[in-house]
Design a protein around this motif. Structure first.
Motif, PDB file in Angstrom:
ATOM      1  N   GLY A 156      33.816  35.934  26.392  1.00 27.79           N
ATOM      2  CA  GLY A 156      33.783  34.958  27.481  1.00 27.79           C
ATOM      3  C   GLY A 156      35.166  34.474  27.861  1.00 27.79           C
ATOM      4  N   GLN A 157      35.998  34.240  26.862  1.00 25.83           N
ATOM      5  CA  GLN A 157      37.355  33.766  27.135  1.00 25.83           C
ATOM      6  C   GLN A 157      38.178  34.848  27.829  1.00 25.83           C
ATOM      7  OE1 GLN A 157      39.304  32.125  23.712  1.00 25.83           O
ATOM      8  NE2 GLN A 157      41.314  32.046  24.688  1.00 25.83           N
ATOM      9  N   LEU A 158      37.989  36.099  27.423  1.00 22.58           N
ATOM     10  CA  LEU A 158      38.758  37.192  28.017  1.00 22.58           C
ATOM     11  C   LEU A 158      38.424  37.378  29.490  1.00 22.58           C
ATOM     12  CD1 LEU A 158      38.568  39.783  25.094  1.00 22.58           C
ATOM     13  CD2 LEU A 158      40.625  38.615  25.904  1.00 22.58           C
ATOM     14  N   VAL A 159      37.128  37.344  29.821  1.00 20.88           N
ATOM     15  CA  VAL A 159      36.782  37.538  31.237  1.00 20.88           C
ATOM     16  C   VAL A 159      37.101  36.292  32.059  1.00 20.88           C
ATOM     17  CG1 VAL A 159      35.014  39.264  30.739  1.00 20.88           C
ATOM     18  CG2 VAL A 159      34.369  36.850  30.864  1.00 20.88           C
ATOM     19  N   GLY A 173      37.916  43.514  27.945  1.00 23.88           N
ATOM     20  CA  GLY A 173      39.024  42.603  27.697  1.00 23.88           C
ATOM     21  C   GLY A 173      40.403  43.009  28.145  1.00 23.88           C
ATOM     22  N   SER A 174      40.582  44.219  28.679  1.00 24.49           N
ATOM     23  CA  SER A 174      41.936  44.666  28.992  1.00 24.49           C
ATOM     24  C   SER A 174      42.528  43.991  30.222  1.00 24.49           C
ATOM     25  CB  SER A 174      41.938  46.186  29.198  1.00 24.49           C
ATOM     26  OG  SER A 174      41.203  46.524  30.360  1.00 24.49           O
ATOM     27  N   GLY A 175      41.654  43.562  31.140  1.00 22.35           N
ATOM     28  CA  GLY A 175      42.152  42.960  32.375  1.00 22.35           C
ATOM     29  C   GLY A 175      42.376  43.957  33.486  1.00 22.35           C
ATOM     30  N   PHE A 176      42.197  45.250  33.220  1.00 24.11           N
ATOM     31  CA  PHE A 176      42.446  46.271  34.231  1.00 24.11           C
ATOM     32  C   PHE A 176      41.184  46.672  34.984  1.00 24.11           C
ATOM     33  CE2 PHE A 176      45.856  47.500  31.030  1.00 24.11           C
ATOM     34  CZ  PHE A 176      46.834  46.778  31.684  1.00 24.11           C
ATOM     35  N   ALA A 177      40.014  46.512  34.365  1.00 25.38           N
ATOM     36  CA  ALA A 177      38.779  47.007  34.956  1.00 25.38           C
ATOM     37  C   ALA A 177      38.270  46.063  36.034  1.00 25.38           C
ATOM     38  CB  ALA A 177      37.708  47.184  33.869  1.00 25.38           C
ATOM     39  N   SER A 178      37.574  46.627  37.016  1.00 23.71           N
ATOM     40  CA  SER A 178      36.932  45.826  38.047  1.00 23.71           C
ATOM     41  C   SER A 178      35.698  45.145  37.454  1.00 23.71           C
ATOM     42  CB  SER A 178      36.503  46.730  39.207  1.00 23.71           C
ATOM     43  OG  SER A 178      35.544  47.675  38.759  1.00 23.71           O
ATOM     44  N   PRO A 179      35.166  44.096  38.121  1.00 23.45           N
ATOM     45  CA  PRO A 179      33.976  43.424  37.582  1.00 23.45           C
ATOM     46  C   PRO A 179      32.811  44.348  37.263  1.00 23.45           C
ATOM     47  CG  PRO A 179      34.960  42.054  39.266  1.00 23.45           C
ATOM     48  CD  PRO A 179      35.735  43.350  39.269  1.00 23.45           C
TER      49      PRO A 179
END
Length: 395
Positions: free
Chosen positions: A221-224, A280-286
């Motif tokens: 949850g924190q990552l997204v 969690g990487s931050g690169f992927a789309s929703p």
């Protein structure tokens, strides 16, 4: 109804209630509970730690009790404990009493799993045991998948939700008493299992997988939330797809039968690592984040099914103890992994922390189940099929 179907359906429901409702639903309702009772961060942390401690104590006690009092009694007790804990949550007038109720409810998860392994070994023919065990284990995902929609539908009415959950747990207690065998899950050997090389490999694999899983279970949850535009509804949706994906874990037994423990183990460690990176990487789309969540959920429950089969096979005459060894070690790994991931997140950021924990998941594949059983005293005598001792045990 066949024993496999009767025990499988009862166990699936019991695991769904104990894990999905009694343990994980609290986290979904925590913002509303905090607003009503003023828990604060410190008490919330103490509750989380107490819930883990309750689980560890309960799963050891459950394995011991199952070998002495039987699967029916312990499984029924797990449902009653879950009901009592959730009723306590629904009625709690203050934060300290709520904390006691949450720990009690969470401990039901430790009580529930060992008697189900013993029930399967006692009453299901050996060819169906792995499939039945892993189908029961997938009940976790059904429970988790339901918590998100329930939380959204009740719009913060957490007391009403936990009251309803408690009623469902009472129904499951009655079902467990009627459906499960009274046979014990052991051959009378008792005591802690021998920690030889084969058992240590199981412990090593479970520990690393448990630690790696905290990247999503503890910090998903924190990552997204770090992503722009990702709101609380998106986090609830992520949790729902993680639970829905985990239902695929019901097929762990079939895959193990076809491809073997080691191949299934390594394949799903890779998929779990990939799912965690997507979340969690931050690169992927929703959409890819949600797909990664579903993949993580499927892989995690599949892997717990693998460890269940591994442990039960390792201790053929003590299935409750075999399950306990693996599941307890997963929980210990999660306890160690969560603070380590938090420290890495602060030091090197989300990408580095998630990548590191994906690597830890892959390292778990270095441990092999092999073909040998572990403790010689746990082997059935020549010519006796697995499960005979449990069927013959006194009721």
């Amino acid at each position: 109804m066949s024993p496999a179907l009767r025990i499988g359906a009862t166990g699936f429901g019991l695991i769904a209630v104990c894990y999905g409702f009694a343990r994980f639903a609290f986290g979904m309702f925590l913002p509303q509970i905090d607003a009503d009772l003023g828990l604060g961060a410190t008490l919330s942390g103490l509750i989380a730690g107490g819930s883990f401690l309750g689980y560890c104590i309960a799963i050891v006690a459950s394995a011991w009790a199952t070998e002495r009092f039987g699967a029916r009694s312990v499984a029924t007790a797990a449902a009653v404990v879950a009901a009592a804990g959730m009723a306590g949550i629904a009625l709690a007038p203050s934060a300290p009493l709520l904390a006691v109720a949450v720990v009690l409810a969470g401990s039901s998860t430790g009580l529930a799993s060992p008697p189900m392994a013993a029930a399967v070994s006692a009453a299901v023919r050996s060819a169906r045991q792995d499939a039945t065990n892993t189908a029961i284990n997938a009940g976790t995902s059904a429970g988790v998948a339901l918590t998100g929609p329930v939380a959204l539908a009740l719009a913060g009415q957490w007391r009403l939700a936990f009251g309803a959950f408690a009623i469902v747990a009472i129904v499951l207690a009655a079902a467990a008493w009627r459906a499960l065998p009274a046979a014990r899950g052991g051959d009378g050997a008792g005591g802690w299992p021998t920690l030889d090389a084969a058992v240590l490999r199981l412990i090593g694999a479970c520990f690393l997988m448990g630690a790696a899983s905290t990247a999503v279970w503890s910090f998903g949850g924190q990552l997204v939330a770090l992503r722009p535009g990702w709101d609380s509804a998106g986090t609830g949706l992520l949790w729902s797809v993680i639970g829905a994906g985990g239902i695929a874990g019901a097929w762990a037994g079939a895959l193990v039968a076809r491809f073997g423990l080691d191949d299934v183990h390594r394949a799903f460690l890779g998929l779990m690592a990939a799912g965690a990176v997507a979340v969690g990487s931050g690169f992927a789309s929703p959409p890819l984040v949600l797909a990664g969540g579903a993949l993580f959920g499927a892989a995690y429950v599949m892997l717990t099914g693998v460890y269940l089969v591994w442990g039960v096979r390792a201790f053929a005459q003590r299935p409750a103890t075999g399950l306990m060894v693996g599941f307890l070690t997963i929980a210990v790994g999660q306890t160690v992994g969560a603070p380590l991931f938090g420290a890495l997140l602060d030091m090197i950021g989300a990408v580095g922390a998630v990548t590191s924990f994906a690597a830890i998941a892959l390292l778990s594949g270095l441990f092999s189940a092999g073909g040998a059983r572990t403790d010689r005293r746990d082997h059935p005598p020549p010519g006796r099929p697995v499960g005979t001792a449990q069927r013959a045990a006194p009721k």
